[in-house]
Design an enzyme around this catalytic site. Structure first.
Site, PDB file in Angstrom:
ATOM      1  N   ARG B 103       5.944   9.634   0.426  1.00 24.92           N
ATOM      2  CA  ARG B 103       5.200   8.502   0.409  1.00 24.92           C
ATOM      3  C   ARG B 103       5.761   7.654   1.812  1.00 24.92           C
ATOM      4  O   ARG B 103       5.180   6.450   2.350  1.00 24.92           O
ATOM      5  CB  ARG B 103       4.764   7.624  -0.671  1.00 24.92           C
ATOM      6  CG  ARG B 103       6.228   6.910  -1.260  1.00 24.92           C
ATOM      7  CD  ARG B 103       5.924   6.027  -2.369  1.00 24.92           C
ATOM      8  NE  ARG B 103       6.931   5.407  -2.596  1.00 24.92           N
ATOM      9  CZ  ARG B 103       7.398   4.129  -2.163  1.00 24.92           C
ATOM     10  NH1 ARG B 103       6.399   3.755  -1.321  1.00 24.92           N
ATOM     11  NH2 ARG B 103       8.418   3.449  -2.696  1.00 24.92           N
ATOM     12  N   GLY B 104       6.831   8.155   2.224  1.00 26.63           N
ATOM     13  CA  GLY B 104       7.562   7.389   3.616  1.00 26.63           C
ATOM     14  C   GLY B 104       6.486   7.708   4.658  1.00 26.63           C
ATOM     15  O   GLY B 104       5.902   8.532   4.731  1.00 26.63           O
ATOM     16  N   CYS B 105       6.719   6.615   5.687  1.00 31.04           N
ATOM     17  CA  CYS B 105       6.101   6.774   6.871  1.00 31.04           C
ATOM     18  C   CYS B 105       6.799   7.484   7.933  1.00 31.04           C
ATOM     19  O   CYS B 105       6.042   8.330   8.688  1.00 31.04           O
ATOM     20  CB  CYS B 105       5.989   5.108   7.664  1.00 31.04           C
ATOM     21  SG  CYS B 105       4.535   4.337   6.969  1.00 31.04           S
ATOM     22  N   VAL B 106       7.741   7.670   7.860  1.00 33.58           N
ATOM     23  CA  VAL B 106       8.554   8.565   8.868  1.00 33.58           C
ATOM     24  C   VAL B 106       9.705   9.346   8.259  1.00 33.58           C
ATOM     25  O   VAL B 106      10.460   8.844   7.411  1.00 33.58           O
ATOM     26  CB  VAL B 106       9.329   7.550   9.958  1.00 33.58           C
ATOM     27  CG1 VAL B 106      10.093   8.502  11.069  1.00 33.58           C
ATOM     28  CG2 VAL B 106       8.535   6.514  10.790  1.00 33.58           C
TER      29      VAL B 106
END
Lengths: 169, 106
Positions: B103-106
């Site tokens: 679920r992390g963006c990067v």
């Protein structure tokens, strides 16, 4: 609730994402305005979407070797810092705010701008520099980040991203 | 949340509505090969390096590692991850490793 069902394989949409394209136009050179484009590009590439970034006007700083390591964040004109606007004009405030933002970005494991570009290129992203901006600032390919594929006109970029969804930042 | 029980070979596992495993403990290395085969991937030593990192990292980190995390901590170049798990490498790795989507963006 528990049900027994036939085996489901996640739909990775490989066929659906084929042909989807994203064009991101980066026109700002402030540190805080560099990240939205980079993050969106990275996310799109991770989803198998063909992604092109076009750096124009102040966004040129993001791919200019002499400046890309040194983008700044200023509180001036940015009410979202929720600080008195006058503070932003005091000597040293931009340096302090920049330092703080870089630390916050680093702390959540997000790379700095040059390393982020490297990751985007490694993920298959395409970087393009704006011809007019290069002419205006008297810069050529040797001044730009090595992985920039070319200095092209706005019309060339529109042509390359035929059918793409466009994000302007 | 609705859990669905499915059978893979002679084992039974719980999955979410998309087919990702929901129980960390139900995953086995044998299962990974079968999950990978279903999305057209034949596991090699290089795939295993990424999968074992994801498995080991999840309990300590509390969430599925992003591509960047796999690349920096497991030392597998991003470019290589795209070769190993084509198209959507982060999601495909998570699926084979029996973990939730990152679920992390990067």
């Amino acid at each position: 609730m528990t049900t027994t069902a036939p085996f489901v394989v996640p739909d990775f949409g490989d066929e659906a994402s084929q042909g989807r394209k994203l064009a991101i136009i980066c026109s700002k050179g402030n540190l805080d305005m560099a990240y939205p484009g980079l993050i969106l590009a990275n996310a799109a590439l991770g989803e198998g979407v063909e992604t092109h970034l076009f750096f124009t006007f102040w966004g040129f700083d993001m791919i200019t070797k002499s400046r890309m390591h040194d983008l700044k964040f200023t509180m001036l004109g940015n009410t979202a810092t929720h600080m008195p606007q006058g503070l932003g004009g005091l000597p040293g405030m931009t340096a302090m705010a920049t330092h703080q933002m870089k630390k916050q970005i680093h702390d959540i494991g997000v790379p700095d701008v040059p390393e982020f570009l490297e990751q985007i290129v490694a993920s298959g992203g395409h970087l393009w520099a704006c011809r007019m901006s290069a002419d205006m600032m008297h810069l050529n390919e040797s001044d730009l980040y090595d992985d920039v594929e070319g200095i092209i006109s706005a019309a060339d970029f529109i042509e390359k991203t035929d059918g793409a969804q466009i994000i302007f930042i | 949340m609705t859990a669905t029980v499915v059978s893979v070979g002679d084992t039974t596992i719980h999955v979410d509505s998309e087919g990702f495993l929901t129980e960390y403990g139900e995953w086995t290395e044998g299962l990974a090969g079968q999950l990978a085969a279903r999305i057209g991937i034949e596991l090699t030593d290089e795939h295993w390096k990424a999968i074992r990192f994801l498995r080991a990292d999840y309990p300590s980190h509390g969430e599925t590692a992003t591509l960047r995390r796999v690349s920096t901590l497991a030392g597998i170049p991003i470019k290589q991850l795209f070769v190993l798990f084509p198209g959507k490498p982060a999601k495909k790795m998570a699926y084979v490793a029996g973990l939730p989507k990152p679920r992390g963006c990067v």
